[in-house]
Design an enzyme around this catalytic site. Sequence first.
Site, short mmCIF file in Angstrom:
data_model
loop_
_atom_site.label_atom_id
_atom_site.label_comp_id
_atom_site.label_asym_id
_atom_site.label_seq_id
_atom_site.Cartn_x
_atom_site.Cartn_y
_atom_site.Cartn_z
N SER A 81 0.80 -1.27 -0.07
CA SER A 81 0.00 -0.06 0.15
C SER A 81 0.88 1.13 -0.07
O SER A 81 0.35 2.34 -0.25
CB SER A 81 -1.03 0.04 1.34
N ASN B 22 -3.30 6.61 -1.53
CA ASN B 22 -2.95 6.60 -0.11
C ASN B 22 -2.21 7.79 0.30
O ASN B 22 -2.18 8.59 1.45
CB ASN B 22 -2.31 5.22 0.42
#
Length: 703
Positions: free
Chosen positions: A412, A483
Amino acid sequence: MSSVVDVRRDGDIAVVTIDNPPVNALGHAVRSGLHAAMRELRDDASVKAVVLAGAGRTFPAGADITEFGNPLQPPGLGEVIEQIEAMPKPVIAALHGTPLGGGFELALGCHWRVAAKGTRPGLPEVKLGILPGAGGTQRLPRLIGPVEALPIIVGGEPIPAERALQLGAIDEIAEGDVIEAAIAFARRVLAEKRPIVRVSEREDKIAAARADRSAFEAAAAEATARTRGLEAPVACAKAVGFAIDLPFAEGLKREHALFLDLVKSDQSKAQRHLFFAEREAAKVADMPKDTKPRPVVRAAVIGAGTMGGGISMCFANAGIPVTIVDATEEALQRGLGTIEKNYGISVSRGRMSADDLTARMGLISGTTDMTAVADADIIIEAVFEEMEVKRDIFGRLDRIAKPSAVLATNTSYLDVNEIARATGRPGSVLGMHFFSPANVMKLLEIVRGKATEPEVLATAIDVARKLKKVPVVVGVCFGFVGNRMLRARSLESERLLLEGASPAQVDRALTDFGFPMGPFAMIDLAGLDIGWRIRKAMGPTADGGPAPIADQLCEMGRFGQKTGRGFYIYEKGARGGTPDPEVAALIERTAADMGIVRREISDEEIVERLIYPMISEGAKILDEGIAQRPGDIDIVWVNGYGFPVRLGGPMHWADTVGLAHIRDRLRHWAQFNPALQPAPLLERLADEGRGFASLRTGRDKAA
C-alpha cells in the site's frame, strides 16, 4: 445503402446489419442508415419481413455518448425506433453480445426479439447520470410490467438472456447462429400470420399497476433507497411511473424532458467524465503499441491473510487456478476457512449456488511450500507492510519462479523499486495494490516500477480486467495515488480534533459531502493498529503523519471495531459506533498539553481542510508524473475511497468549484499551517484560469 448499415436478402426476408465497430454505437451515420433502409424496405413489396442485426461482437451497445450535449443531427434515435415500430411488416431483432442502452431500446421498437445464448441486454443509462431517453422507460414496463422493469432501469445492470426470456423481454433464445434463428422466426411469424403487436400499444402488463399503484410504489422505494444523492435513479423511477399514469405518447414526451434535464446536469457531466476516465485509466502513453500481455493460466498468492485470501478469491472467481502459500499450516487453514465462509455467505444470500462454491474452492489450493509457485504465471505477494519481509520473499521468488512469471507486490505504501532490487529480474516486478476487501472492491492500482518491462505491465492490466477490476497505472512514490492523497487528508483530521471538532462532527461533515463514511469511522473499521504499526516502524511521517490521538488510543488497546472501542464505542453486534466521552476527554487533554486553544469549527471548514489539501496533493502527483491524467486520480478515489460518484472525483469536482477558489482557501489555511500551501501546478492553473481538465497527461501540457 450505407457504409455502416448493410441490407441483404434471404428470399423475402431482408436482413439489415449494423456494422459500426467496435460496439455498433448508434451515432448519426448509423441512425441515418437505418432510417433510409427501413423507408426503402417499407415500400418494397417483395420484402415480407425484416431482421435487424449487428455485425461483430455485439448488437448495438448504446448511443454514441460523445454526441451528448451537442446539437442533435436528425434523425434522432427515438425517431428511428418509432419508424421501425410503425413498420407494417414484422421486424425481428437478432440480439447478441451486450445490447445496452439505445441498443436495447432499438430492440424494444422491434416487434419480436431473438437472442443468442450469452446475450446480456440492459439499460445502464443511470450510470451516466441520465435515463433511457428513446422510449426505454415507456416500452419496457409495457413489455414486462413496471415492477419488473424498475430494477433493470434504476439499477442499470444487464440481465442474462435466460432472465430476459423469463420476463418476456425477449421471445426466443437461439441454439445456433442468431441471425439464421431470427430469419427462421420471421418465417414462422409469416406462416402463422401472427398479428403485429407493437410494444407501445400493449396495456396488459401495466393494467394491474394502474388499478393499484402500491406494489409499484414499494418497488420504487426499494430501488432508489440507496442512491446517495444521485438524481438519475429517482428520475428513472419517476419515468417508469409515467408508463402507468399516462398514454404512451405523453409518457414519451415526459421521459424526453427528464432526459434533457439530466443531460445538462452537473451530476451527469460528472458521471460521463468517469465513464470516459475509466476507459482511459489503463492506457499507458509510452507503451509500444505492439506490446502483448503474457498468458496467465495459473496464479499464486503469498499470504493467506485478509488480503491474500481476497485476492485468491478474485482469481477463482475468474476461473483461474490459484495456489496460496503461507508460512504456517495454522495460518493457511485459517485463511482457507475464511474464503469458504465468505463464499458460503454468498450462497446463503442467493448470489451464487452451492455448485459454484464447490467449483471455486476447487480452483484454490494451499501449501506451506514456497516451491509450489514454480509453475505460476503471476505471483502476488500479500504479506505485512514490512520492507525486509517483502525483500526476503522476492529474493526467494527470484530463485523459484519461472523466467516468464510476473512478480507483483500488494504493498500500500512501500517502494516497489526497492522490492524489485531484491531480485535479479527487476523488469518482472511491479505493484498490484488491491483494496480491501479485495474480492469486492473494484479498484486496482498497478504500480509501474522504474525497471518494469512493458510486457509485464500489459500482463498486469490484462489480469486486472480478467478479475473484473478497474485498473489504474500509477508511478512509484509513498502511498502511490490513493494513499498519498489520503495522507494529506489524515494530517488535517487529527488537527481538526485538537482544534475543536469532534470525531462525530468530522465524520458527519464528510458523509454529508457524500462519502459513505467519515475518516474516523473508516479508521475504526480498518483498525487503528495498522497505521500505528506503520508509524512505529517507519516514523511519524509514515501513514497519516503524526497521530497523537490515534496513537494514544492504540496504547490503550482501542483498535477500533475489532476491539469494540476506537474513536467510538461499538456495542456487541452493532455496525455503527457511538461517541465516547473518554475519547472527548483525551482529545481535550492532549490539546491542552500541546498548548492548543480549542474553538468552534464549522462543517464548511472541515470540508475545506480535508478535501482541498487532497486536491493540492493530486496536483503534485500530476506534476511529478505519478498519475498520467487527472481522470486517473478521479477513478482511484471514486472506486477505492468512496468519493461521491455524483461529483466525478476530486479533480473533476475541483474544476467545478474553481481552482482559483481552492487556491485562495488553501492560502488562507496556510497562514495557520504552512503545509497547506497550494501546489505549484494548482497555483499555475488557477492563475491561467484553467482547470485540471485542460491537462492531457500528468505533465502540464497545453490543451
